[in-house]
Design a protein around this motif. Structure first.
Motif, PDB file in Angstrom:
ATOM      1  N   PHE A 224       0.844  -1.201   0.000  1.00 45.34           N
ATOM      2  CA  PHE A 224       0.000   0.000   0.000  1.00 45.34           C
ATOM      3  C   PHE A 224       0.879   1.251   0.000  1.00 45.34           C
ATOM      4  O   PHE A 224       1.707   1.443   0.890  1.00 45.34           O
ATOM      5  N   LEU A 225       0.633   2.112  -1.006  1.00 42.90           N
ATOM      6  CA  LEU A 225       1.371   3.357  -1.149  1.00 42.90           C
ATOM      7  C   LEU A 225       0.389   4.508  -1.344  1.00 42.90           C
ATOM      8  O   LEU A 225      -0.749   4.299  -1.753  1.00 42.90           O
ATOM      9  N   PRO A 226       0.799   5.755  -1.058  1.00 43.26           N
ATOM     10  CA  PRO A 226      -0.177   6.851  -1.062  1.00 43.26           C
ATOM     11  C   PRO A 226      -0.673   7.278  -2.428  1.00 43.26           C
ATOM     12  O   PRO A 226      -1.784   7.820  -2.535  1.00 43.26           O
ATOM     13  N   GLY A 227       0.103   7.091  -3.510  1.00 41.75           N
ATOM     14  CA  GLY A 227      -0.351   7.588  -4.803  1.00 41.75           C
ATOM     15  C   GLY A 227       0.428   6.998  -5.954  1.00 41.75           C
ATOM     16  O   GLY A 227       1.367   6.207  -5.773  1.00 41.75           O
ATOM     17  N   ALA A 228       0.040   7.403  -7.172  1.00 40.12           N
ATOM     18  CA  ALA A 228       0.655   6.862  -8.383  1.00 40.12           C
ATOM     19  C   ALA A 228       2.144   7.208  -8.460  1.00 40.12           C
ATOM     20  O   ALA A 228       2.955   6.408  -8.950  1.00 40.12           O
ATOM     21  N   ALA A 229       2.515   8.407  -7.991  1.00 41.87           N
ATOM     22  CA  ALA A 229       3.929   8.794  -8.047  1.00 41.87           C
ATOM     23  C   ALA A 229       4.774   7.877  -7.165  1.00 41.87           C
ATOM     24  O   ALA A 229       5.850   7.412  -7.576  1.00 41.87           O
ATOM     25  N   GLU A 230       4.310   7.602  -5.945  1.00 46.17           N
ATOM     26  CA  GLU A 230       5.042   6.694  -5.048  1.00 46.17           C
ATOM     27  C   GLU A 230       5.064   5.277  -5.613  1.00 46.17           C
ATOM     28  O   GLU A 230       6.053   4.559  -5.432  1.00 46.17           O
ATOM     29  N   ILE A 231       3.986   4.880  -6.285  1.00 45.90           N
ATOM     30  CA  ILE A 231       3.952   3.554  -6.907  1.00 45.90           C
ATOM     31  C   ILE A 231       5.021   3.443  -7.987  1.00 45.90           C
ATOM     32  O   ILE A 231       5.735   2.431  -8.091  1.00 45.90           O
ATOM     33  N   ARG A 272       3.496 -12.639  -7.280  1.00 41.22           N
ATOM     34  CA  ARG A 272       3.377 -11.232  -7.673  1.00 41.22           C
ATOM     35  C   ARG A 272       3.651 -10.290  -6.508  1.00 41.22           C
ATOM     36  O   ARG A 272       3.434 -10.631  -5.342  1.00 41.22           O
ATOM     37  N   ILE A 273       4.085  -9.095  -6.865  1.00 36.56           N
ATOM     38  CA  ILE A 273       4.068  -7.938  -5.964  1.00 36.56           C
ATOM     39  C   ILE A 273       3.113  -6.927  -6.590  1.00 36.56           C
ATOM     40  O   ILE A 273       3.335  -6.478  -7.717  1.00 36.56           O
ATOM     41  N   VAL A 274       2.043  -6.586  -5.872  1.00 39.68           N
ATOM     42  CA  VAL A 274       1.056  -5.631  -6.372  1.00 39.68           C
ATOM     43  C   VAL A 274       1.206  -4.329  -5.591  1.00 39.68           C
ATOM     44  O   VAL A 274       1.037  -4.304  -4.374  1.00 39.68           O
ATOM     45  N   LEU A 275       1.544  -3.268  -6.293  1.00 40.42           N
ATOM     46  CA  LEU A 275       1.698  -1.950  -5.683  1.00 40.42           C
ATOM     47  C   LEU A 275       0.392  -1.190  -5.868  1.00 40.42           C
ATOM     48  O   LEU A 275      -0.025  -0.925  -6.996  1.00 40.42           O
ATOM     49  N   ALA A 276      -0.259  -0.840  -4.760  1.00 39.73           N
ATOM     50  CA  ALA A 276      -1.618  -0.296  -4.839  1.00 39.73           C
ATOM     51  C   ALA A 276      -1.779   0.938  -3.966  1.00 39.73           C
ATOM     52  O   ALA A 276      -1.086   1.107  -2.961  1.00 39.73           O
ATOM     53  N   THR A 277      -2.717   1.792  -4.371  1.00 37.87           N
ATOM     54  CA  THR A 277      -3.176   2.868  -3.496  1.00 37.87           C
ATOM     55  C   THR A 277      -4.271   2.294  -2.597  1.00 37.87           C
ATOM     56  O   THR A 277      -4.528   1.088  -2.601  1.00 37.87           O
ATOM     57  N   ASN A 278      -4.979   3.159  -1.864  1.00 39.21           N
ATOM     58  CA  ASN A 278      -6.006   2.648  -0.960  1.00 39.21           C
ATOM     59  C   ASN A 278      -7.258   2.165  -1.684  1.00 39.21           C
ATOM     60  O   ASN A 278      -8.235   1.807  -1.033  1.00 39.21           O
ATOM     61  N   VAL A 279      -7.235   2.118  -3.042  1.00 38.57           N
ATOM     62  CA  VAL A 279      -8.362   1.494  -3.753  1.00 38.57           C
ATOM     63  C   VAL A 279      -8.475   0.023  -3.383  1.00 38.57           C
ATOM     64  O   VAL A 279      -9.552  -0.575  -3.493  1.00 38.57           O
ATOM     65  N   ALA A 280      -7.368  -0.587  -2.952  1.00 34.62           N
ATOM     66  CA  ALA A 280      -7.388  -2.005  -2.585  1.00 34.62           C
ATOM     67  C   ALA A 280      -7.680  -2.223  -1.109  1.00 34.62           C
ATOM     68  O   ALA A 280      -7.630  -3.350  -0.617  1.00 34.62           O
ATOM     69  N   GLU A 281      -8.011  -1.145  -0.407  1.00 39.26           N
ATOM     70  CA  GLU A 281      -8.206  -1.246   1.041  1.00 39.26           C
ATOM     71  C   GLU A 281      -9.508  -1.946   1.391  1.00 39.26           C
ATOM     72  O   GLU A 281      -9.579  -2.725   2.339  1.00 39.26           O
ATOM     73  N   THR A 282     -10.593  -1.640   0.656  1.00 40.98           N
ATOM     74  CA  THR A 282     -11.895  -2.238   0.933  1.00 40.98           C
ATOM     75  C   THR A 282     -12.569  -2.617  -0.366  1.00 40.98           C
ATOM     76  O   THR A 282     -12.182  -2.179  -1.443  1.00 40.98           O
TER      77      THR A 282
END
Length: 681
Positions: A224-231, A272-282
């Protein structure tokens, strides 16, 4: 649907509760199956009474994924019995009976169908996130139930919200709880505080420790990362590690194409490693995950009362959000969660995020309520009432935009046009002006540039060095010209790179531009055919409360409507115009806000577009610098002084009154006339 889920045993009880009561509160842990099972059970039980079941999802990815999953489970294609509506996209029609929609799309449905005559059951999914459109939907549905639609049924579903308090606020609604299906998750904490600027390195270190641990279970990793830039930064940093371990590296965020999102949600042929924003939180389930690496950060939208603007800030997530993220590791097997913050930091985190209704600009919210026929939000029952100052600020902006009649508070023709457009009022006002001036396509391109991530790579902090562009009238026009140049060259990554443009941002702007043009009922054009002055007027139409006057010729500091001081960013090309609108404003480091994108205007355009906000004021005052009484004449736009003229030929009677007032206000101004006279005075 053959796979047994924890919620299945409760479906008969849920159906009976909805059949016999107007409101059901369902608390179900992540993985229980509430999103895909409950709406189907309500539809099959006939509780919509021939109407539709509408499920509100907080995010586009969740709405689309849920619809596709349910349709496939029922042996159908999306768009038949089961469909979805998200911003700019719809799959479904008159035959669709189960809709998964984003909260924002439901808000617009209310404008078209204020009594929800086509709807039998409304389901609010993941309500604990407390988004503004979700709170609005809850209040409106309750009002409909109490007045014209007693047959309408409401189900509020949440994973973490306190059900007892919510049920009490909903007049004793029925409460059902499901434990969900969860395996134990082992928690690991950072040994020291992680600097957000070193987030990519911390992610690599945590991932390396997971992959080399003796108890590594070979399951997928969700980061979980804060945004597309951090991803992007984390993806670049992890590329070598992923290659050495034979892992696929995927991303999951709201701006990427649909097929990429779908691929990230499905289990792959390799680990896999999936880099996601909080869209994957719930709501969404990323298959195969047994390890979560959590940065503990998110970009959170908040209203800045000091500047009168919405802004997105990097912030620590709440403990409830952290628990949601950790739970993703225990969906299918025992898992682990590596938190990139310390136990001590965790103790200081807030329990829940504040509802958006308490922290965001409310202009679209107020516009929707006026379209629904309500003059004041206080007429509805809210879980958290909208703050009166924020409502008043929204009303002022809408009146300035010409959307509300200042005398009656009702919607104007402009307001009705804005309500019909699927964008925020500012962008809608730009589009309306562009349509009226016959430049819908060009105006829509500027609106897309104003709303999306900056296409100019050098203007962003993570991009290359900024190009020293010559001074010009508008940062938006510069970007529009560069975009059109890139499209003439084929529009590929190489074309964008040669012009200093970010190809991903260009693709996002082009997608939004085409959607905006369609919303106007137009067709995209090659652009560049409209004169600059017309387009600059369109920009002004959307940002009248961001008009700013430069403090001195050629200087970088200015004063904005409302009294906010601003400083021009070095990358802005609007370096000479005395008057401009601040299109994109950041908080800045000092007292002033930082203007990143601006657009020059002429003073006569203000009277042309917003005559109700223009005025002339004449005052007789004591001038401190001149040490005498003068007549000061000011031309103003709202509270911003555009021009000022001072003359000294003041009538004696008026001068006496002004001088007396100045002396009474500050007695120390009085000159000395000698001891005897001073004593007498």
């Amino acid at each position: 649907m053959t796979d047994e889920l924890p919620i299945d045993a409760l479906l008969p009880q849920i159906v009976e509760a909805v059949r016999h009561g107007p409101v059901l509160v369902l608390r179900a842990a992540p993985g229980a199956g509430k999103t895909t099972r409950v709406p189907v059970a309500l539809l099959d039980a006939g509780l919509a009474t021939g109407r539709e079941v509408v499920v509100l999802e907080p995010r586009r990815i969740a709405a689309r994924a849920a619809a596709e999953f349910v349709a496939a489970a029922r042996g159908q294609r999306v768009g038949e019995e089961v469909g979805y509506r998200i911003r700019w996209e719809q799959r479904g029609g008159d035959a669709t009976r189960l809709w998964f929609v984003t909260e924002g799309m439901f808000e617009r449905q209310l404008a078209r169908d204020p009594f929800l005559e086509r709807v039998g059951v409304v389901v609010l999914d993941e309500f604990h996130e407390r988004h503004l459109p979700g709170d609005l939907a809850l209040a409106v549905v309750r009002e409909l139930q109490a007045t014209v639609r007693p047959d309408l049924r409401l189900v509020v579903m949440s994973a973490t919200l306190g059900t007892d308090a919510l049920a009490a606020a909903l007049d004793g609604a029925t409460v059902i709880e499901s434990s969900g299906r969860a395996f134990p998750v082992t928690m690991q904490w950072a040994a020291a505080v992680v600097d957000p600027r070193a987030l990519a390195a911390a992610v690599v270190d945590a991932t390396q420790r997971v992959l080399t641990a003796a108890d590594d279970d070979a399951g997928d990793l969700l980061v979980f990362l804060p945004g597309a830039a951090e991803i992007r930064r984390a993806g670049e940093a992890l590329a070598g590690l992923a290659a050495r371990h034979g892992l696929d590296l995927l991303t999951l965020h709201g701006d990427q194409p649909i097929d990429s999102q779908a691929r990230a949600l499905r289990r792959g042929p390799r680990r896999r490693i999936v880099l996601a924003t909080n869209v994957a939180e719930t709501a969404l389930t990323v298959e195969g995950v047994t390890t979560v690496v959590d940065s503990g950060l998110a970009r959170v939208a908040r209203f800045d009362a000091r500047h009168g603007l919405n802004g997105v800030r990097l912030a620590a997530i709440s403990r409830s959000s952290a628990d949601q993220r950790a739970g993703r590791a225990g969906r299918t097997a025992p898992g682990r969660c590596v938190r990139l913050w310390t136990r001590g930091e965790d103790a200081g985190r807030r329990a829940h995020e504040a509802p958006e209704i308490l922290r965001l600009d409310l202009s679209r919210f107020v516009l929707t309520l006026r379209g629904w026929g309500l003059q004041s939000p206080t007429a509805l029952r809210w879980l958290d009432p909208p703050p009166a100052p924020a409502v008043a600020a929204a009303e002022r902006l809408l009146a300035l935009l010409g959307a509300l009649d200042e005398s009656t508070g009702g919607l104007t023709d402009v307001g009705r046009e804005l309500l019909a457009l699927p964008v925020e009022p500012r962008l809608g006002r730009m589009l309306v002006e562009a349509r009226r001036r016959g430049c819908g396509s060009d105006g829509a391109l500027l609106a897309a540039l104003a709303s999306e991530r900056d296409v100019l790579a050098g203007a962003r902090t993570f991009g290359a060095a900024a190009v020293d562009w010559p001074a010009g009238p508008s940062d938006l026009l510069l970007r529009a010209e560069l975009l059109q140049d890139a499209w003439r060259r084929g529009g590929g990554r190489d074309s964008c790179h040669a012009l200093g443009l970010d190809a991903r941002a260009v693709a996002a702007v082009e997608r939004v531009w085409r959607q905006l043009v369609r919303s106007l009922g137009s067709a995209p054009s090659d652009g560049g055919t409209t004169d600059q002055a017309t387009l600059l007027r369109c920009v002004l139409a959307g940002f009248p409360d961001r008009v700013a006057r430069r403090r001195e010729p050629g200087g970088d500091r200015a004063l904005m409507v409302g009294g906010t001081g601003v400083t021009m960013a070095t990358e802005s090309i609007v370096r000479e115009a005395p008057l401009f609108v601040a299109v994109t404003v950041d908080h800045g480091r000092g007292a002033d806000a930082l203007v990143r994108l601006a657009s020059a205007i002429e003073p006569e355009w203000l009277a042309e577009l917003f005559p109700h906000a223009c005025g002339r004021r004449e005052d007789v005052v004591f001038d401190e610098l001149r040490r005498r009484v003068v007549v000061r004449t000011q031309e103003r736009f709202s509270d911003l002084v555009l021009r000022e003229h001072v003359r000294t030929d003041v009538p004696r009677a008026a001068a006496g009154v002004a001088l007396a007032a100045a002396l009474l206000e500050q007695p120390q101004r009085r000159p000395s006339f000698g001891d005897t006279a001073d004593a007498w005075l």
